[in-house]
Design a protein around this motif. Structure first.
Motif, PDB file in Angstrom:
ATOM      1  N   GLN A 267     -18.319   5.987  -3.902  1.00  0.00           N
ATOM      2  CA  GLN A 267     -18.160   4.537  -4.636  1.00  0.00           C
ATOM      3  C   GLN A 267     -19.304   4.012  -4.384  1.00  0.00           C
ATOM      4  O   GLN A 267     -20.018   3.515  -5.170  1.00  0.00           O
ATOM      5  CB  GLN A 267     -16.931   3.910  -3.980  1.00  0.00           C
TER       6      GLN A 267
ATOM      7  N   THR B 228      -6.698   6.284  -2.592  1.00  0.00           N
ATOM      8  CA  THR B 228      -7.572   7.001  -3.537  1.00  0.00           C
ATOM      9  C   THR B 228      -7.967   8.209  -3.137  1.00  0.00           C
ATOM     10  O   THR B 228      -7.759   9.300  -4.052  1.00  0.00           O
ATOM     11  CB  THR B 228      -8.967   6.262  -3.668  1.00  0.00           C
TER      12      THR B 228
ATOM     13  N   ARG C 101       0.708  -1.363  -0.112  1.00  0.00           N
ATOM     14  CA  ARG C 101      -0.085   0.072  -0.106  1.00  0.00           C
ATOM     15  C   ARG C 101       0.874   1.241  -0.130  1.00  0.00           C
ATOM     16  O   ARG C 101       2.076   1.132   0.653  1.00  0.00           O
ATOM     17  CB  ARG C 101      -1.055  -0.024   1.135  1.00  0.00           C
TER      18      ARG C 101
ATOM     19  N   ILE D  49     -13.238   7.282  -9.207  1.00  0.00           N
ATOM     20  CA  ILE D  49     -13.055   6.451  -7.969  1.00  0.00           C
ATOM     21  C   ILE D  49     -13.198   5.042  -8.299  1.00  0.00           C
ATOM     22  O   ILE D  49     -12.516   4.136  -7.632  1.00  0.00           O
ATOM     23  CB  ILE D  49     -14.176   7.092  -7.110  1.00  0.00           C
TER      24      ILE D  49
ATOM     25  N   VAL E 143     -14.525   9.136  -0.511  1.00  0.00           N
ATOM     26  CA  VAL E 143     -14.297   8.161  -1.429  1.00  0.00           C
ATOM     27  C   VAL E 143     -15.101   7.204  -1.045  1.00  0.00           C
ATOM     28  O   VAL E 143     -15.970   6.538  -2.116  1.00  0.00           O
ATOM     29  CB  VAL E 143     -12.714   7.787  -1.389  1.00  0.00           C
ATOM     30  N   ARG E 144     -15.604   6.565  -0.012  1.00  0.00           N
ATOM     31  CA  ARG E 144     -16.367   5.378   0.326  1.00  0.00           C
ATOM     32  C   ARG E 144     -17.776   5.684  -0.089  1.00  0.00           C
ATOM     33  O   ARG E 144     -18.250   5.016  -0.581  1.00  0.00           O
ATOM     34  CB  ARG E 144     -16.165   5.120   1.790  1.00  0.00           C
TER      35      ARG E 144
ATOM     36  N   SER F 104      -6.556   1.482  -2.173  1.00  0.00           N
ATOM     37  CA  SER F 104      -7.186   1.665  -1.029  1.00  0.00           C
ATOM     38  C   SER F 104      -7.968   2.989  -0.827  1.00  0.00           C
ATOM     39  O   SER F 104      -7.647   3.957  -1.871  1.00  0.00           O
ATOM     40  CB  SER F 104      -6.680   1.331   0.213  1.00  0.00           C
ATOM     41  N   ALA F 105      -9.045   3.071  -0.121  1.00  0.00           N
ATOM     42  CA  ALA F 105      -9.679   4.106   0.107  1.00  0.00           C
ATOM     43  C   ALA F 105      -8.817   5.500   0.343  1.00  0.00           C
ATOM     44  O   ALA F 105      -9.152   6.604  -0.062  1.00  0.00           O
ATOM     45  CB  ALA F 105     -10.924   3.973   1.041  1.00  0.00           C
TER      46      ALA F 105
ATOM     47  N   ARG G 106     -10.351   2.396  -7.534  1.00  0.00           N
ATOM     48  CA  ARG G 106     -10.655   1.641  -6.344  1.00  0.00           C
ATOM     49  C   ARG G 106     -10.737   0.139  -7.019  1.00  0.00           C
ATOM     50  O   ARG G 106     -10.144  -0.937  -6.313  1.00  0.00           O
ATOM     51  CB  ARG G 106     -11.941   1.845  -5.792  1.00  0.00           C
TER      52      ARG G 106
END
Length: 226
Positions: free
Chosen positions: A209, A194, A38, A180, A205-206, A190-191, A184
């Motif tokens: 998405q 991103t 990551r 996104i 982001v979450r 990862s969030a 993703r």
């Protein structure tokens, strides 16, 4: 990437045009992220600093990290299509070269290096689409007597039809939602990664998405092609 190869001529070039690690005389510090790891700002910053200082091993290590992500991003945004003789991998190569060119003048202003990489990649993909819109090539007046191997119309249609339909649906989403989903799902960020690439919060982001996927499901259910 030619300059990198010239500096590291004892390494074997890969098919992607870069060189394999490890490089002679360079031991990647344990604090530097490695392929598949990551890439948060804290993990990436030391390697970017070394690369900006023109350490050839650090430059190559950085390219080894970002190139797979850039390639996946370009393939996702271009839908696997070749645009005016430019493939997604061609565009990815241009992105990596542009990142190399930007390295010596890169200044950390508190954001993530991924933001710069994403901005360059998004611009290069947009340039590829603009090139298509300006293409004035004349069509071939006659079909060849013998089609190229594995280039039958039926084969290509079966191979690309579903992807083309999905890309048409993706194209109906707002730009941020498209970016996104590409980062993703296609790239695998990862969030947090991103968020750093787009300059927004991980929570944003979450949420975005989730909304994008919900909208896609609604469009798929209402589309007779699916």
């Amino acid at each position: 990437m030619t300059a990198v190869r010239a500096r590291t001529s004892s390494a074997e070039p890969t098919e992607a045009g870069s060189v394999d690690l490890p490089l002679p005389g360079f031991t990647q510090p344990a604090t530097h992220p490695r392929a598949g790891q990551r890439l948060t700002k804290e993990q990436l910053d030391p390697l970017v600093e070394d690369a900006a200082a023109e350490n050839p091993g650090a430059v190559q290590a950085l390219l080894a990290l970002i190139r797979p992500m850039v390639a996946r991003y370009c393939r996702a945004r271009m839908g696997g299509r070749d645009l005016s003789y430019l493939s997604a991998d061609d565009v990815a190569q241009e992105v990596c070269l542009a990142v190399l060119k930007a390295l010596p003048t890169y200044q950390d202003r508190g954001g993530s290096f991924l933001y710069l990489v994403h901005a360059i990649a998004a611009n290069k993909v947009a340039d590829a689409y603009r090139l298509v819109s300006r293409d004035r090539s004349d069509p071939v007046p006659e079909l060849p007597e013998h089609p190229l191997a594995d280039n039958e119309p039926e084969t290509r249609a079966l191979r690309t039809d579903l992807g083309a339909r999905l890309n048409r649906l993706l194209g109906q989403l707002p730009q941020t939602q498209q970016e996104i989903l590409a980062l993703r799902i296609a790239v695998g960020l990862s969030a947090v990664e991103t968020a750093e690439a787009l300059g927004i919060s991980p929570g944003n982001v979450r949420v975005t998405q989730h909304r994008a996927l919900a909208r896609l499901r609604t469009m798929v259910h209402g589309n007779e092609d699916f």
